[in-house]
Design an enzyme around this catalytic site. Structure first.
Site, PDB file in Angstrom:
ATOM      1  N   CYS A  31      -3.004  41.471  25.510  1.00  0.00           N
ATOM      2  CA  CYS A  31      -2.193  42.430  26.273  1.00  0.00           C
ATOM      3  C   CYS A  31      -2.576  43.868  25.919  1.00  0.00           C
ATOM      4  CB  CYS A  31      -0.723  42.167  25.990  1.00  0.00           C
ATOM      5  SG  CYS A  31       0.404  43.384  26.681  1.00  0.00           S
ATOM      6  N   CYS A  34       0.350  46.277  25.344  1.00  0.00           N
ATOM      7  CA  CYS A  34       1.008  46.018  24.058  1.00  0.00           C
ATOM      8  C   CYS A  34       0.440  46.916  22.966  1.00  0.00           C
ATOM      9  CB  CYS A  34       0.853  44.552  23.657  1.00  0.00           C
ATOM     10  SG  CYS A  34       1.686  43.391  24.759  1.00  0.00           S
TER      11      CYS A  34
END
Length: 109
Positions: A31, A34
């Site tokens: 991700c 993230c």
């Protein structure tokens, strides 16, 4: 300052036994957004001192957690107070938004 790394087997005990609010950063290695949230979470941990537990949880390794709390997108930040989820922030927020979400749940110094 060190973030607590939770697993599917340890998160519940860490959250329910905490004497203060717990902010969980649900993330995954693949991700990209993230990675943008990590420095914000680390900054909140430094700022909050001993008024907030800040933890991370790899969502790929925690399907029961993801299902139970209906985490559909990453990154997701969940704030727990008294063992219950009280706030949710999805995506990459501004640091001021995170502060505004968390501050009402923190005890005084």
């Amino acid at each position: 300052m060190r973030l607590t790394e939770l697993t599917e087997d340890t998160w519940e005990g860490a959250v329910t036994s905490a004497s203060m609010p717990v902010l969980i950063d649900v993330w995954a290695p693949w991700c990209v957004p993230c990675r943008k949230v990590t420095p914000l979470v680390e900054q909140l941990a430094r700022e909050s001192g001993d008024r907030l537990v800040v933890a991370t949880l790899n969502g790929d390794d925690a399907p029961r957690f993801m299902s139970r709390f209906e985490v559909m997108s990453l990154p997701t930040l969940l704030l727990f107070a008294a063992g219950q989820p009280v706030e949710r922030v999805v995506g990459v927020p501004k640091i001021d938004k995170l502060r505004a979400v968390i501050e009402p749940h923190l005890g005084s110094d």
